[in-house]
Write a protein that holds these residues in place. Structure first.
Motif, PDB file in Angstrom:
ATOM      1  N   TYR A  93       0.818  -1.224   0.000  1.00  0.00           N
ATOM      2  CA  TYR A  93       0.000   0.000   0.000  1.00  0.00           C
ATOM      3  C   TYR A  93       0.852   1.274   0.000  1.00  0.00           C
ATOM      4  N   GLY A 144     -10.361   4.202   8.763  1.00  0.00           N
ATOM      5  CA  GLY A 144      -9.649   3.659   7.602  1.00  0.00           C
ATOM      6  C   GLY A 144      -8.305   4.343   7.491  1.00  0.00           C
ATOM      7  N   GLN A 170      -3.063  10.434   7.570  1.00  0.00           N
ATOM      8  CA  GLN A 170      -3.901  11.436   8.238  1.00  0.00           C
ATOM      9  C   GLN A 170      -3.725  11.393   9.756  1.00  0.00           C
ATOM     10  N   ASP A 214      -8.616   0.693  11.665  1.00  0.00           N
ATOM     11  CA  ASP A 214      -8.453   0.040  10.364  1.00  0.00           C
ATOM     12  C   ASP A 214      -8.674  -1.464  10.499  1.00  0.00           C
ATOM     13  N   ILE A 231     -14.669  -0.207  10.516  1.00  0.00           N
ATOM     14  CA  ILE A 231     -15.048   1.190  10.792  1.00  0.00           C
ATOM     15  C   ILE A 231     -16.562   1.338  10.915  1.00  0.00           C
ATOM     16  N   GLY A 276      -8.676   9.310   1.755  1.00  0.00           N
ATOM     17  CA  GLY A 276      -7.910   8.439   0.852  1.00  0.00           C
ATOM     18  C   GLY A 276      -8.798   7.402   0.191  1.00  0.00           C
TER      19      GLY A 276
HETATM   20  C1  LIG Z   1      -7.635   3.474   0.371  1.00  0.00           C
HETATM   21  S1  LIG Z   1      -7.059   3.062   1.985  1.00  0.00           S
HETATM   22  C2  LIG Z   1      -6.889   4.677   2.767  1.00  0.00           C
HETATM   23  C3  LIG Z   1      -5.841   4.667   3.860  1.00  0.00           C
HETATM   24  C4  LIG Z   1      -5.419   6.062   4.342  1.00  0.00           C
HETATM   25  N1  LIG Z   1      -6.527   6.761   4.931  1.00  0.00           N
HETATM   26  C5  LIG Z   1      -4.803   6.845   3.205  1.00  0.00           C
HETATM   27  O1  LIG Z   1      -5.306   7.925   2.853  1.00  0.00           O
HETATM   28  O2  LIG Z   1      -3.794   6.384   2.659  1.00  0.00           O
HETATM   29  C6  LIG Z   1      -8.490   2.400   2.751  1.00  0.00           C
HETATM   30  C7  LIG Z   1      -8.223   1.862   4.145  1.00  0.00           C
HETATM   31  O3  LIG Z   1      -9.456   1.543   4.769  1.00  0.00           O
HETATM   32  C8  LIG Z   1      -9.391   0.261   5.338  1.00  0.00           C
HETATM   33  N2  LIG Z   1     -10.771  -0.263   5.306  1.00  0.00           N
HETATM   34  C9  LIG Z   1     -11.588  -0.407   4.228  1.00  0.00           C
HETATM   35  N3  LIG Z   1     -12.800  -0.827   4.606  1.00  0.00           N
HETATM   36  C10 LIG Z   1     -12.752  -0.968   5.948  1.00  0.00           C
HETATM   37  C11 LIG Z   1     -13.699  -1.363   6.926  1.00  0.00           C
HETATM   38  N4  LIG Z   1     -14.961  -1.690   6.608  1.00  0.00           N
HETATM   39  N5  LIG Z   1     -13.301  -1.372   8.228  1.00  0.00           N
HETATM   40  C12 LIG Z   1     -12.018  -1.053   8.576  1.00  0.00           C
HETATM   41  N6  LIG Z   1     -11.095  -0.653   7.686  1.00  0.00           N
HETATM   42  C13 LIG Z   1     -11.456  -0.610   6.389  1.00  0.00           C
HETATM   43  C14 LIG Z   1      -8.375  -0.513   4.526  1.00  0.00           C
HETATM   44  O4  LIG Z   1      -7.770  -1.544   5.284  1.00  0.00           O
HETATM   45  C15 LIG Z   1      -7.390   0.598   4.147  1.00  0.00           C
HETATM   46  O5  LIG Z   1      -6.374   0.728   5.092  1.00  0.00           O
END
Ligand SMILES: C[S@@+](CC[C@H](N)C(=O)[O-])C[C@H]1O[C@@H](n2cnc3c(N)ncnc32)[C@H](O)[C@@H]1O
Length: 264
Positions: free
Chosen positions: A26, A64, A70, A86, A115, A135
């Motif tokens: 990632y 997330g 952030q 997360d 979340i 993000g």
């Molecule tokens: C696109 S990434 C964004 C991460 C960070 N906020 C950034 O801007 O780089 C999405 C994140 O949300 C988490 N995520 C997605 N759906 C989720 C859920 N239902 N519950 C917990 N985490 C979730 C993923 O594991 C990932 O780390």
């Protein structure tokens, strides 16, 4: 760290996608330099007016959080406590390592949990100065109802004057033919390509194709997950319906939508 996913609570397909393929790559996907990612997010949040004075005792929640661009930015902007939620243990471990490196480990509280439904467990009503979901995390939720419930929970948890910030991709427009193949990043030993498969008006299936170099050949790993196609007008309406006032709704760096809504 507290873990609920391990106890078999709702683990969605997006969470599995991160576990199977994306989590490990990632930060590389985002350019590999966490310091510049944190600086960019701090600048964005500062520009939206989220800086607080250190003696405010302000708390924030990062939904997330991933590896923490952030969460670390919020700690830098004066928040004394940042709850970072997360579903990926790999990314939370990475965040903890970054927080130690940045000397803000005492401010960042990692929570390994979905979340959806987490806010009533990690923030008292009217307590949080800021809640962010950035993000492109919101489109990862399985259903629009999950987005509505999450925003309603944010409205409850925010203190008067507090901020909700979401950044996300508007996937309502449809790419056609080979335009649906998106080169995400390539380096000497890795290539990530994304293919968008529009299922219906609500959902696009995102296929990630990851090539990694092994000696003089390439291995291909694939994994897919659904993303919601959230229209900016719809999302802003959900904030208003939850009692939040939209303060900013526009397009930011790399075409990402920025929504800032506040609790009156
Ligand atoms: C696109 S990434 C964004 C991460 C960070 N906020 C950034 O801007 O780089 C999405 C994140 O949300 C988490 N995520 C997605 N759906 C989720 C859920 N239902 N519950 C917990 N985490 C979730 C993923 O594991 C990932 O780390």
């Amino acid at each position: 760290m507290p873990t609920d996913l391990a106890k078999g609570s709702r683990m969605n397909t997006a969470a599995r996608h991160y576990e199977d393929l994306l989590a490990e790559h990632y930060t590389w996907m985002l350019g590999g330099d966490i310091a510049s990612l944190v600086a960019a997010q701090a600048e964005l949040l500062d520009g939206l007016g989220l800086r607080v004075s250190a003696d405010d005792g302000a708390t924030a929640v990062d939904l997330g959080c991933g590896p923490g661009p952030q969460s670390l930015a919020l700690a830098r902007l004066g928040y004394t406590s940042v709850t970072a939620v997360d579903g990926s243990a790999v990314l939370l471990d990475e965040l903890v390592a970054h927080a130690e490196q940045y000397d803000v480990a005492q401010a960042v509280r990692p929570v390994h949990r979905d979340i959806r439904g987490v806010l009533p467990h990690c923030a008292e009503p009217e307590s949080a100065a800021a809640i962010v979901c950035m993000g492109d995390t919101l489109p990862h939720l399985p259903d629009r109802v999950d987005v509505q419930e999450l925003i309603a929970d944010c409205a409850t948890a925010l203190r008067p004057g507090g901020s909700f910030v979401a950044t996300y991709r508007d996937l309502t427009g449809e790419l056609r033919g080979t335009d649906r193949f998106l080169p995400v990043r390539s380096s000497a030993d890795r290539i990530l390509t994304c293919f968008l498969d529009y299922l219906d008006e609500d959902t696009v299936l995102v296929h990630d194709l990851l090539h990694t170099r092994r000696a003089d050949t390439w291995d291909l790993k694939t994994s897919s997950y659904p993303k919601l196609r959230l229209a900016p007008e719809w999302l802003a309406d959900q904030c208003r319906a939850a009692g939040l006032a939209v303060r900013h709704d526009g397009i930011g760096p790399r075409g990402m939508r920025i929504l800032h809504a506040g609790k009156p």
